[in-house]
Design a protein around this motif. Structure first.
Motif, PDB file in Angstrom:
ATOM      1  N   GLU A   1       0.834  -1.211   0.000  1.00  0.00           N
ATOM      2  CA  GLU A   1       0.000   0.000   0.000  1.00  0.00           C
ATOM      3  C   GLU A   1       0.867   1.259   0.000  1.00  0.00           C
ATOM      4  N   ASP A   2       1.927   1.264   0.803  1.00  0.00           N
ATOM      5  CA  ASP A   2       2.851   2.411   0.817  1.00  0.00           C
ATOM      6  C   ASP A   2       3.481   2.594  -0.561  1.00  0.00           C
ATOM      7  N   LEU A   3       3.873   1.480  -1.168  1.00  0.00           N
ATOM      8  CA  LEU A   3       4.498   1.522  -2.484  1.00  0.00           C
ATOM      9  C   LEU A   3       3.538   2.098  -3.521  1.00  0.00           C
ATOM     10  N   ILE A   4       2.289   1.663  -3.491  1.00  0.00           N
ATOM     11  CA  ILE A   4       1.282   2.199  -4.415  1.00  0.00           C
ATOM     12  C   ILE A   4       1.146   3.698  -4.215  1.00  0.00           C
ATOM     13  N   GLU A   5       1.045   4.136  -2.963  1.00  0.00           N
ATOM     14  CA  GLU A   5       0.888   5.567  -2.684  1.00  0.00           C
ATOM     15  C   GLU A   5       2.098   6.362  -3.183  1.00  0.00           C
ATOM     16  N   LEU A   6       3.287   5.829  -2.977  1.00  0.00           N
ATOM     17  CA  LEU A   6       4.492   6.525  -3.435  1.00  0.00           C
ATOM     18  C   LEU A   6       4.568   6.574  -4.955  1.00  0.00           C
TER      19      LEU A   6
END
Length: 186
Positions: A74-79
């Motif tokens: 999820e963090d990767l998607i947001e970044l």
């Protein structure tokens, strides 16, 4: 996601591949994952021999670690969504869809299919403008939770996407799928 991480990325580079290398390497290092066979992901791993990039990677990992010990998918998607180019945002209408909205949409779709007595394992899901694949990630995770399907089966039989964006966006979608599979295998 903490604003200083976004600020760091804004100042780091305007080259998509350089930012992608930083994000993918951070994900892999913070989750202690090793890529053995995936040639595509291997091209985006920053190694200690890449001196300047490696120093930046360590600095970025330090910033990320103040927010979370491990970078999640999820963090990767947001970044990845944060670093979509302004032209892609303007031309394609690319916007980040938060997890709670994706979860709401997927739950409602699944509920409607089940009301109609449809088998989730046979359903087809498409995203005609999938960007960083956040929606497809949510669908995949929900299918895993509600069926006995493997990731391989889901990607083969249930998930479809089209990309009308730059090569960088196409690579980010591939990263998200590839990193998620590495993350789940561990």
């Amino acid at each position: 996601m903490v604003q200083n991480i976004f600020k760091y990325l804004s100042n780091y580079s305007t080259e998509p591949k350089k930012i992608d290398r930083l994000l993918v390497s951070t994900f892999l290092y913070t989750n202690e994952l090793q890529v053995k066979k995936n040639k595509f992901l291997k091209e985006f791993i920053i190694k200690s021999v890449d001196e300047n990039e490696y120093d930046s990677l360590l600095d970025f990992i330090s910033k990320v670690s103040s927010f979370t010990p491990k970078l999640s998918v999820e963090d990767l998607i947001e970044l990845f969504e944060f670093v979509i180019s302004p032209s892609d945002k303007e031309v394609n209408g690319a916007v980040y869809t938060p997890k709670y909205i994706r979860t709401f949409i997927v739950k409602n779709i699944f509920d409607r299919l089940l009301e109609k007595k449809k088998k989730l394992s046979e359903a087809k899901f498409g995203d005609i403008s999938c960007g960083c694949a956040g929606f497809l990630y949510s669908v995949t995770e929900s299918l895993r939770d509600h069926t006995d399907l493997s990731y391989f089966q889901i990607f083969k039989d249930n998930i479809y996407c089209l990309l009308y964006q730059s090569d960088a966006a196409n690579e980010r979608t591939s990263f998200n799928h590839g990193c998620r599979r590495y993350h789940k295998k561990k």
